[in-house]
Motif scaffolding. Structure first.
Motif, PDB file in Angstrom:
ATOM      1  N   HIS A  66       0.809  -1.220   0.000  1.00  0.00           N
ATOM      2  CA  HIS A  66       0.000   0.000   0.000  1.00  0.00           C
ATOM      3  C   HIS A  66       0.842   1.269   0.000  1.00  0.00           C
ATOM      4  CE1 HIS A  66      -3.258   2.725   0.564  1.00  0.00           C
ATOM      5  NE2 HIS A  66      -2.886   3.061   1.792  1.00  0.00           N
ATOM      6  N   ARG A  67       1.760   1.406   0.946  1.00  0.00           N
ATOM      7  CA  ARG A  67       2.585   2.610   1.028  1.00  0.00           C
ATOM      8  C   ARG A  67       3.837   2.417   0.169  1.00  0.00           C
ATOM      9  NH1 ARG A  67       2.339   4.874   7.259  1.00  0.00           N
ATOM     10  NH2 ARG A  67       0.073   4.707   7.550  1.00  0.00           N
ATOM     11  N   LEU A  68       3.827   3.041  -0.993  1.00  0.00           N
ATOM     12  CA  LEU A  68       4.877   2.819  -1.983  1.00  0.00           C
ATOM     13  C   LEU A  68       5.867   3.968  -2.090  1.00  0.00           C
ATOM     14  CD1 LEU A  68       2.652   1.403  -4.868  1.00  0.00           C
ATOM     15  CD2 LEU A  68       4.121   0.080  -3.347  1.00  0.00           C
ATOM     16  N   GLY A  69       5.629   5.074  -1.396  1.00  0.00           N
ATOM     17  CA  GLY A  69       6.427   6.272  -1.613  1.00  0.00           C
ATOM     18  C   GLY A  69       7.653   6.418  -0.743  1.00  0.00           C
ATOM     19  N   ALA A  99      -2.921  -2.195   7.279  1.00  0.00           N
ATOM     20  CA  ALA A  99      -4.343  -2.442   7.030  1.00  0.00           C
ATOM     21  C   ALA A  99      -5.217  -1.761   8.080  1.00  0.00           C
ATOM     22  CB  ALA A  99      -4.617  -3.945   7.002  1.00  0.00           C
ATOM     23  N   ASN A 100      -4.878  -1.933   9.348  1.00  0.00           N
ATOM     24  CA  ASN A 100      -5.721  -1.383  10.411  1.00  0.00           C
ATOM     25  C   ASN A 100      -5.687   0.144  10.449  1.00  0.00           C
ATOM     26  OD1 ASN A 100      -6.516  -3.921  11.280  1.00  0.00           O
ATOM     27  ND2 ASN A 100      -4.838  -4.112  12.726  1.00  0.00           N
ATOM     28  N   SER A 101      -4.524   0.737  10.219  1.00  0.00           N
ATOM     29  CA  SER A 101      -4.405   2.192  10.331  1.00  0.00           C
ATOM     30  C   SER A 101      -4.920   2.921   9.096  1.00  0.00           C
ATOM     31  CB  SER A 101      -2.944   2.578  10.588  1.00  0.00           C
ATOM     32  OG  SER A 101      -2.116   2.143   9.529  1.00  0.00           O
ATOM     33  N   GLU A 103      -7.211   1.560   6.605  1.00  0.00           N
ATOM     34  CA  GLU A 103      -8.401   1.054   5.928  1.00  0.00           C
ATOM     35  C   GLU A 103      -9.548   2.062   5.913  1.00  0.00           C
ATOM     36  OE1 GLU A 103      -9.744  -2.500   7.787  1.00  0.00           O
ATOM     37  OE2 GLU A 103     -10.200  -1.567   9.709  1.00  0.00           O
ATOM     38  N   ASN A 104      -9.582   2.991   6.885  1.00  0.00           N
ATOM     39  CA  ASN A 104     -10.649   3.989   6.929  1.00  0.00           C
ATOM     40  C   ASN A 104     -10.275   5.293   6.232  1.00  0.00           C
ATOM     41  OD1 ASN A 104     -12.445   2.372   8.405  1.00  0.00           O
ATOM     42  ND2 ASN A 104     -11.479   2.952  10.337  1.00  0.00           N
ATOM     43  N   SER A 105      -9.076   5.366   5.662  1.00  0.00           N
ATOM     44  CA  SER A 105      -8.646   6.613   5.029  1.00  0.00           C
ATOM     45  C   SER A 105      -8.196   6.355   3.599  1.00  0.00           C
ATOM     46  CB  SER A 105      -7.527   7.256   5.863  1.00  0.00           C
ATOM     47  OG  SER A 105      -6.472   6.338   6.105  1.00  0.00           O
ATOM     48  N   SER A 106      -6.898   6.217   3.392  1.00  0.00           N
ATOM     49  CA  SER A 106      -6.394   6.091   2.024  1.00  0.00           C
ATOM     50  C   SER A 106      -6.825   4.803   1.336  1.00  0.00           C
ATOM     51  CB  SER A 106      -4.867   6.202   2.023  1.00  0.00           C
ATOM     52  OG  SER A 106      -4.294   5.290   2.944  1.00  0.00           O
ATOM     53  N   ILE A 107      -7.135   3.763   2.082  1.00  0.00           N
ATOM     54  CA  ILE A 107      -7.627   2.524   1.458  1.00  0.00           C
ATOM     55  C   ILE A 107      -9.118   2.630   1.166  1.00  0.00           C
ATOM     56  CG2 ILE A 107      -8.020   0.052   1.824  1.00  0.00           C
ATOM     57  CD1 ILE A 107      -5.385  -0.045   3.359  1.00  0.00           C
ATOM     58  N   ARG A 108      -9.881   3.282   2.064  1.00  0.00           N
ATOM     59  CA  ARG A 108     -11.330   3.409   1.874  1.00  0.00           C
ATOM     60  C   ARG A 108     -11.670   4.058   0.525  1.00  0.00           C
ATOM     61  NH1 ARG A 108     -14.920   1.418   5.267  1.00  0.00           N
ATOM     62  NH2 ARG A 108     -14.437   2.723   7.061  1.00  0.00           N
ATOM     63  N   LEU A 117      -8.553  -7.288   1.225  1.00  0.00           N
ATOM     64  CA  LEU A 117      -7.367  -6.637   1.767  1.00  0.00           C
ATOM     65  C   LEU A 117      -6.656  -7.631   2.681  1.00  0.00           C
ATOM     66  CD1 LEU A 117      -5.582  -4.180   2.558  1.00  0.00           C
ATOM     67  CD2 LEU A 117      -7.365  -3.587   4.230  1.00  0.00           C
ATOM     68  N   LEU A 118      -5.376  -7.867   2.424  1.00  0.00           N
ATOM     69  CA  LEU A 118      -4.599  -8.792   3.230  1.00  0.00           C
ATOM     70  C   LEU A 118      -3.632  -8.020   4.118  1.00  0.00           C
ATOM     71  CD1 LEU A 118      -3.693 -11.645   0.700  1.00  0.00           C
ATOM     72  CD2 LEU A 118      -5.640 -11.500   2.274  1.00  0.00           C
ATOM     73  N   SER A 119      -3.573  -8.393   5.383  1.00  0.00           N
ATOM     74  CA  SER A 119      -2.671  -7.778   6.340  1.00  0.00           C
ATOM     75  C   SER A 119      -1.380  -8.589   6.409  1.00  0.00           C
ATOM     76  CB  SER A 119      -3.335  -7.720   7.722  1.00  0.00           C
ATOM     77  OG  SER A 119      -2.473  -7.144   8.665  1.00  0.00           O
ATOM     78  N   ARG A 120      -0.257  -7.920   6.167  1.00  0.00           N
ATOM     79  CA  ARG A 120       1.021  -8.627   6.183  1.00  0.00           C
ATOM     80  C   ARG A 120       1.258  -9.242   7.559  1.00  0.00           C
ATOM     81  NH1 ARG A 120       5.124  -8.591   2.740  1.00  0.00           N
ATOM     82  NH2 ARG A 120       4.355  -6.753   1.603  1.00  0.00           N
TER      83      ARG A 120
END
Length: 234
Positions: A66-69, A99-101, A103-108, A117-120
């Motif tokens: 998810h966080r690629l930058g 995933a937990n932090s 999922e309600n913002s940039s993933i939503r 969505l898979l949590s590492r």
């Protein structure tokens, strides 16, 4: 990339999009254990078009962090990569430690096109990866589970607040759980309605929502519109 009209099969090449080498190697092992062929992407391009051109003809599916930058000039999240890949009918899965932090913002923002969505760590068993790709493949072929099917429902904006990634709207979806608020990035709403979020607090909107989702994190929202007004006398 080749659009598949069948489920993924053993040996199919899967592009691994991960900016950290140690995680890229670990993810490759999981992909191999799931009987697919890992195709690591070692350089994350600055644009999504460049990224898809990079993996074109090399893979038939995508597994993305998810966080690629970190340490680069990438301006997009992995959630957007996965969503756009699935829209292109290329099965894609999001795998992240956040995933937990997130999922309600940039993933939503992109959740409507992220079937699973898979949590590492917790979800990195090969069987879970195979399950996630199977679900993504089904949605690419137009087959949706009841938990992922959208329904047009009323969404009430209860309040808004500032979060780590900008303004968040606290929403109530009565058709899902009437006593639970769900965080939605305010920009998702204001972009649809061209109206400041402060003016929408207390308003009833309509949106497409997967109201049979078992958890708040799996809820997605799209196509916000002004909802019906409250009848006089209420």
């Amino acid at each position: 990339m080749k659009v598949l009209d069948r489920p993924l099969q053993p040996g199919d090449p899967v592009a691994i999009i991960e900016d950290e080498a140690v995680n890229r190697r670990a993810t490759g092992w999981i992909v191999e254990e799931a009987d697919f062929t890992p195709v690591p992407v070692s350089r994350i391009p600055a644009s999504l078009d460049e990224l898809f051109a990079e993996i074109e003809d090399k893979a038939v599916a995508v597994l993305c962090d998810h966080r690629l930058g970190r340490g680069g000039n990438v301006s997009y999240y992995g959630a957007e990569v996965v969503a756009r890949s699935n829209r292109r009918k290329i099965p894609a899965v999001l795998l992240t430690s956040y995933a937990n932090s997130d999922e309600n913002s940039s993933i939503r923002r992109w959740r409507s096109d992220i079937p699973m969505l898979l949590s590492r760590g917790a979800d990195t068993a090969p069987e879970r990866l195979a399950e996630a790709f199977a679900l993504a493949g089904e949605e690419c072929r137009g087959i949706y589970s009841e938990a992922r099917r959208p329904y047009r429902v009323i969404v009430r904006i209860q309040s808004c607040r500032y979060g780590p990634e900008g303004v968040v709207a606290e929403c109530v979806v009565t058709a899902w759980q009437p006593r639970t608020t769900v965080d939605v990035p305010a920009s998702m709403i204001t972009e649809c309605l061209n109206m400041p979020i402060e003016r929408l607090v207390g308003k009833r909107l309509s949106a497409d929502v997967n109201i049979y989702s078992p958890t708040a994190g799996e809820l997605y929202f799209s196509d916000f519109k002004m909802g019906p007004g409250v009848p006089s006398g209420w």
